[in-house]
Design an enzyme around this catalytic site. Sequence first.
Site, PDB file in Angstrom:
ATOM      1  N   GLY A 112       0.719  -1.070  -0.337  1.00 13.94           N
ATOM      2  CA  GLY A 112       0.445   0.087  -0.196  1.00 13.94           C
ATOM      3  C   GLY A 112       0.633   1.614   0.251  1.00 13.94           C
ATOM      4  O   GLY A 112       1.634   1.300  -0.664  1.00 13.94           O
ATOM      5  N   ILE A 113       0.703   2.171   0.443  1.00 20.01           N
ATOM      6  CA  ILE A 113       0.941   3.656   1.153  1.00 20.01           C
ATOM      7  C   ILE A 113       2.446   3.333   1.253  1.00 20.01           C
ATOM      8  O   ILE A 113       3.396   4.098   0.783  1.00 20.01           O
ATOM      9  CB  ILE A 113       0.307   4.820   2.266  1.00 20.01           C
TER      10      ILE A 113
ATOM     11  N   VAL B 216       5.354  -2.523  15.752  1.00 22.74           N
ATOM     12  CA  VAL B 216       5.411  -1.981  15.885  1.00 22.74           C
ATOM     13  C   VAL B 216       4.801  -1.690  17.377  1.00 22.74           C
ATOM     14  O   VAL B 216       4.984  -0.929  18.054  1.00 22.74           O
ATOM     15  CB  VAL B 216       4.910  -0.601  15.052  1.00 22.74           C
TER      16      VAL B 216
ATOM     17  N   TYR C 121     -10.391   4.039  14.741  1.00 26.71           N
ATOM     18  CA  TYR C 121      -9.422   4.846  13.521  1.00 26.71           C
ATOM     19  C   TYR C 121      -9.296   5.758  13.869  1.00 26.71           C
ATOM     20  O   TYR C 121      -8.470   6.304  13.522  1.00 26.71           O
ATOM     21  CB  TYR C 121      -9.758   3.593  12.599  1.00 26.71           C
TER      22      TYR C 121
ATOM     23  N   LYS D 129      -6.081   8.663  14.803  1.00 25.99           N
ATOM     24  CA  LYS D 129      -5.168   9.470  14.163  1.00 25.99           C
ATOM     25  C   LYS D 129      -5.594  10.802  14.739  1.00 25.99           C
ATOM     26  O   LYS D 129      -4.063  11.528  14.451  1.00 25.99           O
ATOM     27  CB  LYS D 129      -5.829   9.009  12.703  1.00 25.99           C
TER      28      LYS D 129
HETATM   29  N1  LIG Z   1      -5.470   4.152   2.328  1.00 25.28           N
HETATM   30  C1  LIG Z   1      -6.024   5.501   2.996  1.00 25.28           C
HETATM   31  O1  LIG Z   1      -7.089   5.534   2.655  1.00 25.28           O
HETATM   32  C2  LIG Z   1      -5.505   5.816   3.845  1.00 25.28           C
HETATM   33  C3  LIG Z   1      -6.118   7.424   4.446  1.00 25.28           C
HETATM   34  C4  LIG Z   1      -5.975   7.682   5.203  1.00 25.28           C
HETATM   35  C5  LIG Z   1      -4.502   7.505   6.000  1.00 25.28           C
HETATM   36  N2  LIG Z   1      -3.902   6.375   6.026  1.00 25.28           N
HETATM   37  C6  LIG Z   1      -2.817   5.650   6.611  1.00 25.28           C
HETATM   38  O2  LIG Z   1      -1.899   5.704   5.600  1.00 25.28           O
HETATM   39  C7  LIG Z   1      -1.128   4.279   6.158  1.00 25.28           C
HETATM   40  C8  LIG Z   1      -1.191   3.195   5.288  1.00 25.28           C
HETATM   41  O3  LIG Z   1      -2.331   2.769   4.602  1.00 25.28           O
HETATM   42  P1  LIG Z   1      -3.003   1.430   3.786  1.00 25.28           P
HETATM   43  O4  LIG Z   1      -3.989   1.943   2.690  1.00 25.28           O
HETATM   44  O5  LIG Z   1      -1.374   1.398   2.945  1.00 25.28           O
HETATM   45  O6  LIG Z   1      -3.175   0.164   4.601  1.00 25.28           O
HETATM   46  P2  LIG Z   1      -2.494  -0.921   4.962  1.00 25.28           P
HETATM   47  O7  LIG Z   1      -3.110  -1.461   6.067  1.00 25.28           O
HETATM   48  O8  LIG Z   1      -2.160  -1.877   3.459  1.00 25.28           O
HETATM   49  O9  LIG Z   1      -0.748  -0.988   5.543  1.00 25.28           O
HETATM   50  C9  LIG Z   1      -1.062  -0.798   6.646  1.00 25.28           C
HETATM   51  C10 LIG Z   1       0.577  -1.347   6.691  1.00 25.28           C
HETATM   52  O10 LIG Z   1       1.554  -1.806   8.485  1.00 25.28           O
HETATM   53  C11 LIG Z   1       1.478  -2.921   8.655  1.00 25.28           C
HETATM   54  N3  LIG Z   1       1.308  -3.746  10.225  1.00 25.28           N
HETATM   55  C12 LIG Z   1      -0.013  -3.384  10.524  1.00 25.28           C
HETATM   56  N4  LIG Z   1      -0.146  -3.465  11.600  1.00 25.28           N
HETATM   57  C13 LIG Z   1       1.404  -3.756  11.899  1.00 25.28           C
HETATM   58  C14 LIG Z   1       2.552  -3.746  13.003  1.00 25.28           C
HETATM   59  N5  LIG Z   1       2.466  -3.761  14.643  1.00 25.28           N
HETATM   60  N6  LIG Z   1       3.652  -3.598  13.048  1.00 25.28           N
HETATM   61  C15 LIG Z   1       4.153  -3.001  11.549  1.00 25.28           C
HETATM   62  N7  LIG Z   1       3.663  -3.531  11.081  1.00 25.28           N
HETATM   63  C16 LIG Z   1       1.997  -2.697  10.762  1.00 25.28           C
HETATM   64  C17 LIG Z   1       0.708  -3.935   7.636  1.00 25.28           C
HETATM   65  O11 LIG Z   1       1.030  -5.441   7.331  1.00 25.28           O
HETATM   66  C18 LIG Z   1       0.491  -3.219   6.205  1.00 25.28           C
HETATM   67  O12 LIG Z   1       1.514  -3.104   5.256  1.00 25.28           O
HETATM   68  C19 LIG Z   1      -2.196   3.756   7.681  1.00 25.28           C
HETATM   69  O13 LIG Z   1      -1.265   4.542   8.475  1.00 25.28           O
HETATM   70  C20 LIG Z   1      -3.238   4.426   7.363  1.00 25.28           C
HETATM   71  O14 LIG Z   1      -3.422   4.488   8.660  1.00 25.28           O
HETATM   72  C21 LIG Z   1      -4.519   5.490   4.419  1.00 25.28           C
END
Ligand SMILES: NC(=O)c1ccc[n+]([C@@H]2O[C@H](COP(=O)([O-])OP(=O)(O)OC[C@H]3O[C@@H](n4cnc5c(N)ncnc54)[C@H](O)[C@@H]3O)[C@@H](O)[C@H]2O)c1
Length: 253
Positions: free
Chosen positions: A16-17, A63, A157, A161
């Site tokens: 993802g991001i 984490v 959630y 945030k």
């Molecule tokens: N996608 C969106 O629309 C969006 C919007 C706002 C904020 N965000 C934030 O951006 C970030 C990435 O989002 P995403 O869409 O890629 O989500 P995602 O859930 O695909 O990615 C989260 C990543 O964190 C890892 N992870 C989860 N728990 C963990 C832990 N305990 N220790 C280490 N790694 C862990 C997961 O395996 C995954 O690779 C997150 O912080 C999310 O809250 C996303």
Amino acid sequence: MKLKDKVAVITGGGRGIGRAYALGFAKEGAKVVIAEIVLENAQAVAAEIEDEGGAAIAVKTDVSKEKDTREMARLAIEKFGGIDILVNNAAIYYGIGMKPFHVISEEEWDRMMAVNVKGGWMCTKAVVPQMQSQGSGKIINVASGTFFAGLPMMLHYVTSKGAAIAMTRALARELGAFGINVNCISPGFTMSEASKDMPGIPPGFTEQLVSMQCIKRPEQPNDLVGTAVFLASDKSDWITGQTLEVDGGFILW
Ligand SMILES: NC(=O)c1ccc[n+]([C@@H]2O[C@H](COP(=O)([O-])OP(=O)(O)OC[C@H]3O[C@@H](n4cnc5c(N)ncnc54)[C@H](O)[C@@H]3O)[C@@H](O)[C@H]2O)c1
């Protein structure tokens, strides 16, 4: 190259991001530590970076566990000789779905806080001694437009945030004297795998959000990379304690 030879720890960088940050930072010359709970994903991203001639390691990290975050910092220093950047991207987001606040269980709430809130603190705690010894550092937290919008049906959630923004502001004050900047990126609804597969999203949700943005297309993970590189680079040395909405103009002040 804006991050040449900088060492960047990116949590949750396995997909993802976070993956987009890892690949984007490597393209700018950073040596990347992918700290991720799903080790295979982190290894795949590290391999992608190495195939392109970059440097990266994958470290299995939860984490929310101090032992893991200390080991993450130790390995980063052992492998690359320092830590310049931390991106606190890891979070529980995938699969959370939308549901009323009273349906969220105590276990779900506690796990959300352990990863999304305590996790950012733990990783910061693990890397700051090294940054202090270097006399500089960049910490980037990750919030969400859901906090500013007050999005209903995801209370644990959205609350977590809000805490990322609170931590950014208070830590910027504590760490500025050591040459460490603490800033925060607040993405809009971004088309990562986690967003695309989100359970319980009402039909037309993405289209409705896009219609409320100034820029009329869905946000992609790569849309966040430029801001992250900027906040990790020396071009942002005079910015700290700030949260930037990187969302195509969804939240306007
Ligand atoms: N996608 C969106 O629309 C969006 C919007 C706002 C904020 N965000 C934030 O951006 C970030 C990435 O989002 P995403 O869409 O890629 O989500 P995602 O859930 O695909 O990615 C989260 C990543 O964190 C890892 N992870 C989860 N728990 C963990 C832990 N305990 N220790 C280490 N790694 C862990 C997961 O395996 C995954 O690779 C997150 O912080 C999310 O809250 C996303």
